[in-house]
Design an enzyme around this catalytic site. Structure first.
Site, PDB file in Angstrom:
ATOM      1  N   GLU A 245       0.630  -0.915   0.112  1.00  0.00           N
ATOM      2  CA  GLU A 245      -0.339  -0.435   0.376  1.00  0.00           C
ATOM      3  C   GLU A 245       0.862   1.234   0.169  1.00  0.00           C
ATOM      4  O   GLU A 245       0.784   2.166  -1.076  1.00  0.00           O
ATOM      5  CB  GLU A 245      -0.526   0.074   1.447  1.00  0.00           C
ATOM      6  CG  GLU A 245      -1.927   1.169   1.678  1.00  0.00           C
ATOM      7  CD  GLU A 245      -3.033   1.222  -0.021  1.00  0.00           C
ATOM      8  OE1 GLU A 245      -2.303   1.890  -0.829  1.00  0.00           O
ATOM      9  OE2 GLU A 245      -3.992   1.057   0.068  1.00  0.00           O
ATOM     10  N   ASP A 249       0.818   3.912  -3.198  1.00  0.00           N
ATOM     11  CA  ASP A 249       0.667   4.889  -3.383  1.00  0.00           C
ATOM     12  C   ASP A 249       2.300   6.457  -3.321  1.00  0.00           C
ATOM     13  O   ASP A 249       1.372   7.005  -4.234  1.00  0.00           O
ATOM     14  CB  ASP A 249       0.244   5.755  -1.477  1.00  0.00           C
ATOM     15  CG  ASP A 249      -1.146   4.885  -0.927  1.00  0.00           C
ATOM     16  OD1 ASP A 249      -1.389   3.901  -1.916  1.00  0.00           O
ATOM     17  OD2 ASP A 249      -0.701   4.766   0.102  1.00  0.00           O
ATOM     18  N   SER A 443      -7.361   1.922  -3.931  1.00  0.00           N
ATOM     19  CA  SER A 443      -6.065   2.372  -3.352  1.00  0.00           C
ATOM     20  C   SER A 443      -5.714   3.395  -4.682  1.00  0.00           C
ATOM     21  O   SER A 443      -4.475   4.224  -3.387  1.00  0.00           O
ATOM     22  CB  SER A 443      -5.800   1.593  -3.446  1.00  0.00           C
ATOM     23  OG  SER A 443      -5.545   0.859  -1.467  1.00  0.00           O
ATOM     24  N   ILE A 487     -18.777   7.344 -17.240  1.00  0.00           N
ATOM     25  CA  ILE A 487     -18.605   5.730 -17.673  1.00  0.00           C
ATOM     26  C   ILE A 487     -19.917   4.868 -17.768  1.00  0.00           C
ATOM     27  O   ILE A 487     -20.304   5.151 -16.666  1.00  0.00           O
ATOM     28  CB  ILE A 487     -17.537   4.972 -16.561  1.00  0.00           C
ATOM     29  CG1 ILE A 487     -16.084   5.417 -16.371  1.00  0.00           C
ATOM     30  CG2 ILE A 487     -17.482   3.101 -16.676  1.00  0.00           C
ATOM     31  CD1 ILE A 487     -15.312   5.169 -17.625  1.00  0.00           C
ATOM     32  N   GLY A 500     -24.073   9.973 -17.072  1.00  0.00           N
ATOM     33  CA  GLY A 500     -23.657  10.956 -16.083  1.00  0.00           C
ATOM     34  C   GLY A 500     -23.113  10.374 -14.774  1.00  0.00           C
ATOM     35  O   GLY A 500     -22.862   9.535 -14.818  1.00  0.00           O
TER      36      GLY A 500
END
Length: 525
Positions: A245, A249, A443, A487, A500
């Protein structure tokens, strides 16, 4: 004890998930708790939603805690054997210490030793555990709004997913996504600070140097670790857990905004640690332009007081000009609760956080040409983007015209707001503890949006703070806003994509150049 006491609103704590006894708690064990005080005045909504900001000193003077309230806490809890060891009026935090027995007696609760699953996948974690509400002396009624840290169960999980062997068909260097999502050319985040919250794991400078050099970036970001309490940057111990993680990041943010200075705040994975890290980051100097959060948990797993405290930290962030980006979760519309009902993830569900959902991206990494992009949900690697309607936060004014489902009464805040690629089968190429791998999860979307925010702020020459009112301007059911590619294909379980805003991918994925043009028009300076 003859003190007349009153409950702390929202302090009711339920039994930890899959908890089991873990022996006897030594009553002489030292315990540190964070007591959060009331504001001297509420932050005006207009200051939170911007575009004006205030300095840290002005925020503290107008909306921080009163010195008299901190002194009252020192006197009242001192009579009960507790000691005040730190006071921060700007963030309204008072640190108190005592033994486990003294803490239990002072706040009228029972502390026991227990063990709960490690959300990063390691061995069960031993911790203090409590149930029910907390109480404080009657003179502190309304003065103390939260007491965090007596129960130090693991609070949040990292929202990342690793691609299974041979499961990923395509993957991307994070820097390639700047082309896919049209990040504004001529920007790299220079002059901006990007803050990242981590609740475990660590990074090594040498590994980051190796990774960023492999991307061929003209500059590599400066990355600094900040320690909260006794938590530390401890790299190399959890390649399959928290290290993944942390490095995901940093590497995503650094690849997309290499000119921004990164400050990584390491805290223990408790509600106290999470809140303290957020407060420290938001009130730090220099004030960050963006704050990236890739950890969270379903709303029912938090106490009301912890949610309220963190939401107020985000309100402070908005007033200071900080844009908070939070991962929406990787367990679909149920968010891993397992009761068959839809749930949203917190802190992404805070109306003051930019909730970041996930997609599956089929694009040419070399040119950035997008062949197809759909909701991340249901594939060989497992997982699905979080999204839905909050049960803890009401529908914000800026989201009323977007078409959020109104199943509840009153209607709730819709999650997510924005999206980016998250499916590990079309994931990010990263380096973790010496191993190159492909990782996905929402993440990765939080630092992607934090990096984009730094580049937008660099171009505009000002911080952006809470972006929501600008991003949602003109949003209508079936119609998204300028700066987004909507999307319209896929599902996260309970919800399906549609033109939308939708509860899978929000307004859509960014077109950074168009978004910059829109922000120039909507908020000229």
């Amino acid at each position: 004890m003859n003190e007349r006491c009153v409950p702390v609103p929202g302090s009711e704590r339920s039994v930890a998930h899959r908890v089991r006894p873990a022996g006897v708690l030594d009553g002489s064990t030292a315990v540190e708790a964070t007591v959060v005080l009331r504001r001297r005045a509420e932050v005006p909504e207009g200051l939170i939603t911007g575009p004006e900001t205030v300095s840290r000193d002005e925020l503290a003077r107008r909306y921080g805690a009163r010195a008299a309230d901190a002194e009252l806490v020192r006197e009242a809890l001192g009579r009960l054997g507790l000691r005040v060891t730190a006071v921060d009026l700007a963030s309204r935090r008072v640190t108190v210490t005592g033994t486990a027995d003294e803490m239990a007696a002072a706040f009228r609760t029972r502390l026991v030793r227990a063990a709960s699953p490690d959300p990063t996948g390691g061995e069960p974690v031993a911790h203090r555990h409590r149930e029910g509400p907390l109480e404080v002396p009657a003179e502190l009624a309304g003065v103390v709004v939260a007491v965090l840290g007596l129960d130090d169960r693991p609070q949040a999980r990292p929202h990342l997913r690793r691609a299974r062997a041979r499961a990923h068909r395509i993957s991307y260097k994070p820097s390639q996504l700047a082309e896919v999502y049209h990040f504004p050319p001529g920007t790299d985040g220079s002059g901006r600070t990007l803050a990242i919250i981590e609740l475990g794991g660590g990074f090594a400078d040498s590994e980051l140097d190796t990774y960023f050099a492999s991307l061929g970036l003209p500059t590599a970001p400066r990355v600094t670790a900040v320690h909260i309490g006794t938590a530390r940057n401890v790299p190399g111990r959890a390649p399959d857990g928290a290290d993944g993680e942390v490095l995901l990041d940093i590497e995503v943010a650094g690849a997309l905004a290499p000119g921004a200075e990164q400050k990584v705040y390491f805290a223990h994975n408790t509600d106290q640690g999470f809140a303290d890290a957020l407060s420290t980051a938001v009130h730090d100097t220099p004030t960050p332009t963006a704050l990236s959060i890739s950890w969270g948990a379903a709303e029912p797993f938090w106490t009301d007081q912890a949610r309220a405290v963190i939401d107020e930290v985000f309100a402070d962030a908005a007033a200071l000009g900080v844009t908070v980006c939070a991962a929406a979760g990787d367990n679909g519309s149920g968010d891993g609760v397992g009761d068959g009902l839809p749930h949203t993830d917190f802190p992404a569900s805070s109306p003051h956080a930019l909730a970041c959902g996930g997609t599956r991206l089929d694009a040419d990494p070399a040119t950035g040409h997008v062949r197809h992009e759909r909701v991340w949900g249901g594939n060989a690697a497992g997982g699905a983007t979080g999204g839905g309607v909050s049960a803890a936060f009401g529908l914000p004014d800026w989201q009323t015209t977007a078409g959020v489902p109104r199943d509840g009464s009153p209607p709730g805040r819709g999650v997510p707001d924005v999206s980016g690629v998250a499916d590990p089968a079309t994931g990010y190429q990263v380096l973790v503890d010496g191993h190159r791998s492909v990782i996905g999860g929402t993440s990765a979307v939080a630092p992607l949006w934090a990096a984009l925010t730094c580049r937008l702020a660099q171009s505009l020459g000002r911080p952006l703070g809470m972006l929501h009112p600008l991003l949602y301007a003109g949003a209508r059911p079936g119609r998204t806003t300028r700066g987004f590619r909507e999307i319209i294909d896929g599902t996260n379980g309970e919800f399906s994509a549609a033109p939308g805003w939708n509860p899978c991918t929000g307004l859509g994925v960014p077109d950074g150049t168009e978004l910059l043009a829109s922000l120039r028009e909507l908020a000229p300076h």
